[in-house]
Design a protein around this motif. Structure first.
Motif, PDB file in Angstrom:
ATOM      1  N   GLY A   1       0.800  -1.220   0.000  1.00 20.13           N
ATOM      2  CA  GLY A   1       0.000   0.000   0.000  1.00 20.13           C
ATOM      3  C   GLY A   1       0.829   1.264   0.000  1.00 20.13           C
ATOM      4  N   GLN A   2       2.157   1.145   0.155  1.00 18.46           N
ATOM      5  CA  GLN A   2       2.980   2.346   0.265  1.00 18.46           C
ATOM      6  C   GLN A   2       2.978   3.165  -1.025  1.00 18.46           C
ATOM      7  OE1 GLN A   2       6.643  -0.165   0.846  1.00 18.46           O
ATOM      8  NE2 GLN A   2       7.609   1.417  -0.373  1.00 18.46           N
ATOM      9  N   LEU A   3       2.932   2.485  -2.185  1.00 20.14           N
ATOM     10  CA  LEU A   3       2.913   3.214  -3.446  1.00 20.14           C
ATOM     11  C   LEU A   3       1.529   3.790  -3.737  1.00 20.14           C
ATOM     12  CD1 LEU A   3       5.122   0.862  -5.672  1.00 20.14           C
ATOM     13  CD2 LEU A   3       5.794   2.917  -4.417  1.00 20.14           C
ATOM     14  N   SER A   4       0.479   3.109  -3.253  1.00 23.39           N
ATOM     15  CA  SER A   4      -0.889   3.600  -3.458  1.00 23.39           C
ATOM     16  C   SER A   4      -1.222   4.783  -2.569  1.00 23.39           C
ATOM     17  CB  SER A   4      -1.892   2.470  -3.198  1.00 23.39           C
ATOM     18  OG  SER A   4      -1.665   1.387  -4.069  1.00 23.39           O
ATOM     19  N   LEU A   5      -0.391   5.031  -1.548  1.00 25.66           N
ATOM     20  CA  LEU A   5      -0.659   6.154  -0.644  1.00 25.66           C
ATOM     21  C   LEU A   5      -0.652   7.501  -1.365  1.00 25.66           C
ATOM     22  CD1 LEU A   5       1.101   5.470   2.775  1.00 25.66           C
ATOM     23  CD2 LEU A   5      -1.285   6.079   2.383  1.00 25.66           C
ATOM     24  N   SER A   6       0.077   7.586  -2.462  1.00 28.41           N
ATOM     25  CA  SER A   6       0.121   8.843  -3.206  1.00 28.41           C
ATOM     26  C   SER A   6      -1.254   9.200  -3.772  1.00 28.41           C
ATOM     27  CB  SER A   6       1.147   8.762  -4.341  1.00 28.41           C
ATOM     28  OG  SER A   6       0.808   7.707  -5.240  1.00 28.41           O
ATOM     29  N   LEU A   7      -2.115   8.171  -3.921  1.00 28.32           N
ATOM     30  CA  LEU A   7      -3.469   8.398  -4.443  1.00 28.32           C
ATOM     31  C   LEU A   7      -4.451   8.766  -3.338  1.00 28.32           C
ATOM     32  CD1 LEU A   7      -3.690   5.293  -6.835  1.00 28.32           C
ATOM     33  CD2 LEU A   7      -3.080   7.643  -7.457  1.00 28.32           C
ATOM     34  N   ALA A   8      -4.048   8.595  -2.072  1.00 27.96           N
ATOM     35  CA  ALA A   8      -4.961   8.788  -0.950  1.00 27.96           C
ATOM     36  C   ALA A   8      -5.614  10.176  -0.920  1.00 27.96           C
ATOM     37  CB  ALA A   8      -4.246   8.509   0.363  1.00 27.96           C
ATOM     38  N   PRO A   9      -4.863  11.277  -1.127  1.00 27.37           N
ATOM     39  CA  PRO A   9      -5.515  12.595  -1.089  1.00 27.37           C
ATOM     40  C   PRO A   9      -6.605  12.755  -2.150  1.00 27.37           C
ATOM     41  CG  PRO A   9      -3.144  12.818  -0.904  1.00 27.37           C
ATOM     42  CD  PRO A   9      -3.406  11.397  -1.277  1.00 27.37           C
ATOM     43  N   PHE A  10      -6.405  12.148  -3.323  1.00 28.27           N
ATOM     44  CA  PHE A  10      -7.397  12.276  -4.399  1.00 28.27           C
ATOM     45  C   PHE A  10      -8.627  11.424  -4.104  1.00 28.27           C
ATOM     46  CE2 PHE A  10      -3.104  12.765  -6.161  1.00 28.27           C
ATOM     47  CZ  PHE A  10      -3.186  14.065  -6.634  1.00 28.27           C
ATOM     48  N   VAL A  11      -8.387  10.173  -3.695  1.00 25.68           N
ATOM     49  CA  VAL A  11      -9.502   9.282  -3.345  1.00 25.68           C
ATOM     50  C   VAL A  11     -10.242   9.827  -2.133  1.00 25.68           C
ATOM     51  CG1 VAL A  11     -10.131   6.944  -2.631  1.00 25.68           C
ATOM     52  CG2 VAL A  11      -8.303   7.283  -4.290  1.00 25.68           C
ATOM     53  N   GLY A  12      -9.466  10.342  -1.161  1.00 25.32           N
ATOM     54  CA  GLY A  12     -10.056  10.842   0.071  1.00 25.32           C
ATOM     55  C   GLY A  12     -10.941  12.054  -0.117  1.00 25.32           C
ATOM     56  N   SER A  13     -10.724  12.802  -1.174  1.00 23.02           N
ATOM     57  CA  SER A  13     -11.540  13.997  -1.421  1.00 23.02           C
ATOM     58  C   SER A  13     -12.782  13.692  -2.252  1.00 23.02           C
ATOM     59  CB  SER A  13     -10.699  15.059  -2.141  1.00 23.02           C
ATOM     60  OG  SER A  13     -10.276  14.582  -3.399  1.00 23.02           O
ATOM     61  N   GLN A  14     -12.838  12.488  -2.830  1.00 17.25           N
ATOM     62  CA  GLN A  14     -13.940  12.154  -3.729  1.00 17.25           C
ATOM     63  C   GLN A  14     -14.871  11.080  -3.176  1.00 17.25           C
ATOM     64  OE1 GLN A  14     -12.071  11.112  -7.438  1.00 17.25           O
ATOM     65  NE2 GLN A  14     -11.147  13.132  -7.717  1.00 17.25           N
ATOM     66  N   ALA A  15     -14.295  10.067  -2.541  1.00 15.32           N
ATOM     67  CA  ALA A  15     -15.104   8.950  -2.050  1.00 15.32           C
ATOM     68  C   ALA A  15     -15.824   9.323  -0.761  1.00 15.32           C
ATOM     69  CB  ALA A  15     -14.226   7.720  -1.847  1.00 15.32           C
ATOM     70  N   SER A  16     -16.882   8.599  -0.464  1.00 14.38           N
ATOM     71  CA  SER A  16     -17.679   8.866   0.732  1.00 14.38           C
ATOM     72  C   SER A  16     -17.053   8.226   1.967  1.00 14.38           C
ATOM     73  CB  SER A  16     -19.088   8.308   0.548  1.00 14.38           C
ATOM     74  OG  SER A  16     -19.046   6.879   0.480  1.00 14.38           O
ATOM     75  N   PHE A  17     -17.612   8.576   3.133  1.00 15.55           N
ATOM     76  CA  PHE A  17     -17.145   8.012   4.395  1.00 15.55           C
ATOM     77  C   PHE A  17     -17.231   6.491   4.375  1.00 15.55           C
ATOM     78  CE2 PHE A  17     -18.305   6.243   8.523  1.00 15.55           C
ATOM     79  CZ  PHE A  17     -17.235   6.652   9.308  1.00 15.55           C
ATOM     80  N   LEU A  18     -18.365   5.964   3.919  1.00 15.48           N
ATOM     81  CA  LEU A  18     -18.564   4.515   3.928  1.00 15.48           C
ATOM     82  C   LEU A  18     -17.606   3.800   2.980  1.00 15.48           C
ATOM     83  CD1 LEU A  18     -22.468   4.231   4.093  1.00 15.48           C
ATOM     84  CD2 LEU A  18     -20.796   3.727   5.889  1.00 15.48           C
ATOM     85  N   VAL A  19     -17.414   4.357   1.793  1.00 16.94           N
ATOM     86  CA  VAL A  19     -16.504   3.732   0.818  1.00 16.94           C
ATOM     87  C   VAL A  19     -15.083   3.706   1.347  1.00 16.94           C
ATOM     88  CG1 VAL A  19     -15.452   3.996  -1.463  1.00 16.94           C
ATOM     89  CG2 VAL A  19     -17.922   4.261  -1.197  1.00 16.94           C
ATOM     90  N   LEU A  20     -14.623   4.827   1.881  1.00 17.15           N
ATOM     91  CA  LEU A  20     -13.259   4.903   2.413  1.00 17.15           C
ATOM     92  C   LEU A  20     -13.084   3.962   3.614  1.00 17.15           C
ATOM     93  CD1 LEU A  20     -12.688   8.754   2.181  1.00 17.15           C
ATOM     94  CD2 LEU A  20     -11.585   7.007   0.787  1.00 17.15           C
ATOM     95  N   THR A  21     -14.099   3.901   4.468  1.00 12.52           N
ATOM     96  CA  THR A  21     -14.023   2.998   5.620  1.00 12.52           C
ATOM     97  C   THR A  21     -13.944   1.544   5.165  1.00 12.52           C
ATOM     98  OG1 THR A  21     -15.252   4.528   7.033  1.00 12.52           O
ATOM     99  CG2 THR A  21     -15.203   2.228   7.720  1.00 12.52           C
TER     100      THR A  21
END
Length: 412
Positions: free
Chosen positions: A280-300
């Motif tokens: 998951g370390q390489l996918s962390l770079s996508l976290a800010p983008f996913v985190g701003s678009q996906a919902s609470f339930l999806v991210l959880t």
């Protein structure tokens, strides 16, 4: 510094550089192997599903066969450190077998990090280095009488000319400070060698920054509730891991069958959530983008699935590091919680929640706190370290309360 000590210093630098090179080669082989294996067939290929099924099953068979032949490998840092403390030495003859199995685990998509296998190997190789240096130190007169060619051949022979630790032969008290200085220098040299090679070959960083923060003091009202949420999340997960460990405690004598359970999990993740493969370390770079678009339930759900995937891998023989997967899930959950506080600085919430969750799971407040600062802007470092401090004292107070309660029960 006399000739003997100068020679020892140069020899130690050479050996620590070799350890740095081995570490670099391990990560490069893992990176190249993973990329080749998982990108050989394009995502839209009609046989993509069959291909992923095939490689995950092959990986499970290879892993199970290797563990059946060589034992419970790869080594873990905890086991290595425990054995070293008890015996003052390690049997490093299996270190490359351990690295090979770690490569199988990582290349074939397990949701674990490379840090456990790599750090454990470094510990084993450091003991090997110490045995080589000890041989040089106590056999200096003999080595001095050899030709340069024979001397180099002996000193660079990986399997011979080693001297294990013996308390009766340990250096005197006045020499211990010099010994500690030498070992610190060798550690720094190995790290420098490793990072220079990573930089020269353009390898991606181990950490990704989550963005910029403009938090203000009035935002801190959410601090305590968020810390309590992170603790609750982490403790619930710890209870779940113990439950899952008991449920998967079978087929110890059938490592191939057990590894294939992990293969099924890797297959399902590879088909439906491929970004959750590996640590998951390489996918962390996508976290800010996913985190701003996906919902609470999806991210959880993403965070929970990643943690579940991690535990299935660890309990079916796909052994590796858990730090990066836990940090990945903690940060994703932090972004999930930030969706509920739209008027508060987003990264402040992510930092508090993710640090609290990671500390609750890993149970090492200050090391985890320092590590988490690497993922966030500098102005959030005091907040992260404050969270680590609060949880350190909470842990200390809890331990003292439990200890006092146990003593009172015994008295009664």
């Amino acid at each position: 510094m006399n000739a003997k000590e100068l020679g020892l210093l140069i020899y130690g630098v050479v050996l620590s550089s070799i350890i740095g090179v081995i570490s670099f080669i391990f990560l490069r082989v893992e990176g190249i192997g993973s990329e080749l294996l998982w990108n050989l067939v394009s995502p839209d290929h009609q046989f993509r599903v069959l291909y992923i099924l095939g490689i995950t099953l092959i990986g499970g068979v290879l892993l199970g066969f290797s563990r059946a032949k060589w034992g419970n490998l790869p080594h873990t840092v905890h086991d290595s450190v425990t054995e070293l403390k008890q015996t003052k030495t390690l049997d490093y003859s299996s270190v490359f077998r351990s690295l090979l199995i770690a490569l199988i685990v990582l290349i074939f998509g397990a949701g674990v990090g490379p840090e456990a296998g790599l750090l454990s190997a470094v510990i084993y190789l450091s003991v090997w280095q110490a045995d080589k240096l000890r041989y040089y130190y106590f056999n200096y007169s003999e080595l001095k009488g050899l030709s340069v060619q024979k001397r180099v051949a002996q000193l660079l022979n990986p399997k011979k000319y080693l001297l294990t630790y013996d308390e009766n032969r340990a250096v005197k008290e006045r020499q211990k400070s010099k010994k500690k200085f030498f070992y610190l220098l060798f550690i720094i040299n190995g790290l420098v060698t490793f990072f220079l090679l990573m930089k020269m070959t353009g390898q991606p960083s181990f950490v990704s920054k989550m963005g910029e923060s403009n938090w203000i003091w009035s935002d801190l009202w959410v601090g305590l509730p968020l810390i309590l949420f992170g603790l609750l999340f982490g403790k619930c997960y710890s209870l779940f891991t113990n439950f899952l460990k008991k449920r998967l405690d079978f087929w110890q004598e059938f490592p191939i069958r057990k590894a294939l359970i992990g293969s099924v999990a890797i297959f399902l993740i590879g088909i439906f959530l491929p970004n959750l493969l590996f640590s998951g370390q390489l996918s962390l770079s996508l976290a800010p983008f996913v985190g701003s678009q996906a919902s609470f339930l999806v991210l959880t759900m993403i965070a929970l699935i990643k943690l579940l995937f991690l535990q299935i891998c660890l309990n079916t023989g796909w052994i590796g590091g858990d730090i990066f997967p836990i940090v990945f899930s903690a940060i994703i959950q932090g972004f999930a919680v930030s969706q509920l506080f739209t008027q508060t600085d987003r990264l402040l919430i992510v930092a508090i929640v993710s640090t609290s969750i990671a500390i609750a799971i890993i149970n090492s407040p200050f090391p985890v706190g320092v590590f988490m600062t690497l993922f966030f802007p500098l102005n959030l470092s005091p907040i992260i370290l404050a969270v680590a401090t609060i949880l350190f004292f909470a842990k200390k107070g809890s331990s003292q309360f439990i200890q006092k309660k146990t003593v009172n029960q015994k008295i009664e």
